[in-house]
Design an enzyme around this catalytic site. Sequence first.
Site, mmCIF file in Angstrom:
data_model
loop_
_atom_site.group_PDB
_atom_site.id
_atom_site.type_symbol
_atom_site.label_atom_id
_atom_site.label_comp_id
_atom_site.label_asym_id
_atom_site.label_seq_id
_atom_site.Cartn_x
_atom_site.Cartn_y
_atom_site.Cartn_z
ATOM 1 N N HIS A 1 39.518 -24.822 37.346
ATOM 2 C CA HIS A 1 39.630 -26.238 37.712
ATOM 3 C C HIS A 1 40.815 -26.551 38.621
ATOM 4 C CE1 HIS A 1 36.485 -26.688 34.818
ATOM 5 N NE2 HIS A 1 37.277 -26.438 33.796
ATOM 6 N N PRO B 1 45.743 -39.922 32.567
ATOM 7 C CA PRO B 1 46.988 -40.478 33.052
ATOM 8 C C PRO B 1 46.902 -41.981 33.224
ATOM 9 C CG PRO B 1 45.979 -38.941 34.607
ATOM 10 C CD PRO B 1 44.948 -39.383 33.651
ATOM 11 N N GLU B 2 47.835 -42.670 32.651
ATOM 12 C CA GLU B 2 48.021 -44.085 32.927
ATOM 13 C C GLU B 2 49.254 -44.192 33.827
ATOM 14 O OE1 GLU B 2 47.509 -46.850 29.740
ATOM 15 O OE2 GLU B 2 46.444 -45.407 28.518
ATOM 16 N N ARG C 1 38.184 -67.467 31.073
ATOM 17 C CA ARG C 1 37.596 -66.135 30.846
ATOM 18 C C ARG C 1 37.225 -65.958 29.383
ATOM 19 N NH1 ARG C 1 38.430 -61.179 34.329
ATOM 20 N NH2 ARG C 1 39.520 -61.941 36.154
#
Length: 272
Positions: A92, A2-3, A153
């Site tokens: 699960h 899941p995002e 960066r």
Amino acid sequence: MPELPEVETTLRGIAPCLEGHAIAAMVVRNSSLRWPVPAAVSRAEGQVVSACRRRAKYLLIEIAEAGGGLLLHLGMSGSLRICDADDAPRKHDHVDIVMDSGLCVRFNDPRRFGALLWWDGNPEAHELLRDLGPEPLSNDFSGEHLWRLSRGRKGAVKSFIMDGHVVVGVGNIYASEALFMSGILPSRAAGRVSAARHEALAAAIRDVLAHAIRRGGTTLRDFVNAEGNPGYFAQELLVYEREGNACFQCGTPIRRKVIGQRSSYFCPRCQR
DNA sequence: ACTGGATCCTGACTGC
DNA sequence: TGCAGTCAGGATCCAG
């Protein structure tokens, strides 16, 4: 799995079942998740859920009466489903939030990278939440923000936008998609992306996440919403898991490259 | 301060 | 069929 769009989809699915209803029992069948499920989660029992919210990919189930609430993360393989409390648990199914209504919100997580914790007081002060970057769909997130943090960066811009201290909720799928949409090579050093291109990147992140939420998230293998149904954004992915297939813009075969130990997909011609 | 790598765990899939 | 190896949507922790 899941995002942010999948977590948001999950939130919208479970909120009506929880908000304004009392929790009858917390049933923990397997407490060995990413961190052990603390005994404190039982403080939710007998209390009414005052609100359900999301911060980054964390779900916050607020119980004002108890002065805190539940903090839930789906990890890579977790999902929440609404079912009857007396439905037999499947493999699960680690935790049930049993409601007075007889329904229950059931947490399933094969890989057990997910988490269920308890917070007291202000959730934003919790150690897992307090150092997080802005929400990508909020006004605190902008190209200027990305540009400012990225100065100097040297790491890949893809790893940069997946860093929760920079902006939250951008996982492996949507990072590849947003970089394609904004024409930036995922391996390019974050500090070597111009202000104008960071602006385009921020817009792409916002657009792809908002659109995926409208489609109910992305189901690649096993994501299901609270009703057990998949999301429909996978059919609209432009580069993710399309290695060797023609770029929709120019026809060049999409390439795959591992960046920061994660598969990244891009068009070598459209992205610079 | 930043960066890369190892790590937690199970299941699906590939190739021999 | 079986078995070994590879890979997977996250994110923390550690060494350098």
